[in-house]
Enzyme design. Sequence first.
Site, mmCIF file in Angstrom:
data_model
loop_
_atom_site.group_PDB
_atom_site.id
_atom_site.type_symbol
_atom_site.label_atom_id
_atom_site.label_comp_id
_atom_site.label_asym_id
_atom_site.label_seq_id
_atom_site.Cartn_x
_atom_site.Cartn_y
_atom_site.Cartn_z
ATOM 1 N N GLU A 204 0.931 -1.246 -0.080
ATOM 2 C CA GLU A 204 -0.094 0.076 0.026
ATOM 3 C C GLU A 204 0.883 1.222 0.028
ATOM 4 O O GLU A 204 0.264 2.552 0.416
ATOM 5 C CB GLU A 204 -0.976 0.082 1.340
ATOM 6 C CG GLU A 204 -1.898 -1.229 1.225
ATOM 7 C CD GLU A 204 -2.845 -1.240 2.358
ATOM 8 O OE1 GLU A 204 -3.338 -0.046 2.683
ATOM 9 O OE2 GLU A 204 -3.485 -2.151 2.318
ATOM 10 N N LYS A 338 -15.419 -2.134 3.598
ATOM 11 C CA LYS A 338 -14.683 -2.557 1.915
ATOM 12 C C LYS A 338 -16.160 -3.049 1.322
ATOM 13 O O LYS A 338 -16.520 -4.107 1.454
ATOM 14 C CB LYS A 338 -13.843 -3.577 2.495
ATOM 15 C CG LYS A 338 -12.565 -3.120 3.160
ATOM 16 C CD LYS A 338 -11.476 -4.198 3.711
ATOM 17 C CE LYS A 338 -10.347 -3.845 4.099
ATOM 18 N NZ LYS A 338 -9.640 -4.999 4.536
HETATM 19 P P1 PGA Z 1 -6.335 -6.153 2.470
HETATM 20 O O1 PGA Z 1 -5.464 -5.365 3.724
HETATM 21 O O2 PGA Z 1 -6.867 -5.469 1.363
HETATM 22 O O3 PGA Z 1 -5.018 -7.054 1.850
HETATM 23 O O4 PGA Z 1 -7.144 -7.143 3.127
HETATM 24 C C1 PGA Z 1 -6.280 -4.047 4.198
HETATM 25 C C2 PGA Z 1 -6.618 -4.370 5.569
HETATM 26 O O5 PGA Z 1 -6.271 -5.597 6.363
HETATM 27 O O6 PGA Z 1 -7.179 -3.581 6.119
HETATM 28 ZN ZN ZN Z 2 -7.402 -4.713 8.152
#
Ligand code: PGA
Ligand code: ZN
Length: 442
Positions: A204, A338
């Site tokens: 990221e 998400k």
């Molecule tokens: P991921 O990580 O998109 O790889 O799941 C982001 C998070 O854990 O917040």
């Molecule tokens: Zn997370």
Amino acid sequence: MKIRSVNAYQVYDSRGTPTVEAEIELEGGERGHGMVPSGASTGQFEALELRDADPSRFRGKSVFKAIANIYCEIAPALVGWDVRDQSGLDRKLIELDGTPTKSRLGANAILAVSMAAAATAALAQRRPLYDCLGQGRGTLLPLPEIQIVGGGAHAHWRTDVQDFLLVATGAKSFQEVMEITFNVHRAAGDLMAKRGTLYGVADEGGYWPEFSTNEAVLQFMTDAILYAGYTPGRDAAISLDIAASDLYDPQTQRYSFRLEDRSFTSAQFADLQIGWCERYPIVSIEDPMADTDWDGWSAIASALRHRIQLIGDDLFTTNLERIRTGIERNVANAVLIKLNQIGTVTETLAAIDMTQQAGWNPVVSARSGETEDGFISHLAVATNAGQLKVGSFVRGERMSKWNEVLRIERDLGPNARFIGSSILERIAKSGAQGPIELPLEP
Ligand code: PGA
Ligand code: ZN
């Protein structure tokens, strides 16, 4: 505003991994798009993305089946549909798929179309997406959590803790958040260069450093805030994503830190984090415990819920049933949101709504495999979520989200609100209350 056609094609996310983009065209000629991100430390209760698993193509990661599902099943069902009817359209997608995890058509196929519908509806009505999604109620600019150091599954376990993030607690405006973050991010880079500890860059965009313990990163974060000329805990503070499900062995019920060659019982792991909160300016912890360790969550929540924000990510996976259980058991006070964990825009909006009704904080989040789509910036403002987490302060797929918030701020003009870190203080105070009763239906 009827749908004339639904198209889809394979594009690539920030890791260069295939993903789905859908395009919806209306009878009036307007065309909008939706592009799906992808996680690496995915929760076991997430909706399932469909990948071709053909090792001879893109190492099994291509998404041609999901795309075929859009052309063969989704498009015929949606042609002629009024694109403004997002909830009806999403219900249709869920029905068509028919599985609880969206595994038949693929959550990636479904979400691409769902997001494209929202984008197209906004376009056709000549309204910004945040305004359309929030039905005119969204005015709150989010407080960002920005990754300085990345670890865990995003950086080959260089540290066990996945995200060490900065929260510009002293900022009085979104623009000031950007400035404080810029200064601390650059100061952290200078410090690492000076100490010779920089190893690389995580998924990221955060630094991927050489540290001998996880706690050393907390001290480093504090040093970087000071080095940038700020007061830790006042101007800027630390937020962690432990991503503890990745550290947990359900057989032995222990958590492991590979870097330090140590393991912990659930109670010891909670105590470790409670100790960190006493020694460092930590204002928020995400996934301090594994997604199956409800007792561990209860234990840490009773110690920390009234002091800091406790966010469930893998624990809740943006899933209404899991969020409801969490609220009833009072194991956290915030929910990571998400879109692709649940798979439609409507269900995501419902998850945010349930979180807010309980007096908890929704934190809208990107994935480690991201796209340049600014959808989540609009989602955060539309719902007055108050917080946004998209990774670091470098790389286009991350910066596009912060820049989109700046555009929304301009668009809102004098109506734009920013309440900064008071959203964290509010939640900590409300955490002192007992369990919250929710109405039965969302
Ligand atoms: P991921 O990580 O998109 O790889 O799941 C982001 C998070 O854990 O917040
Ligand atoms: Zn997370």
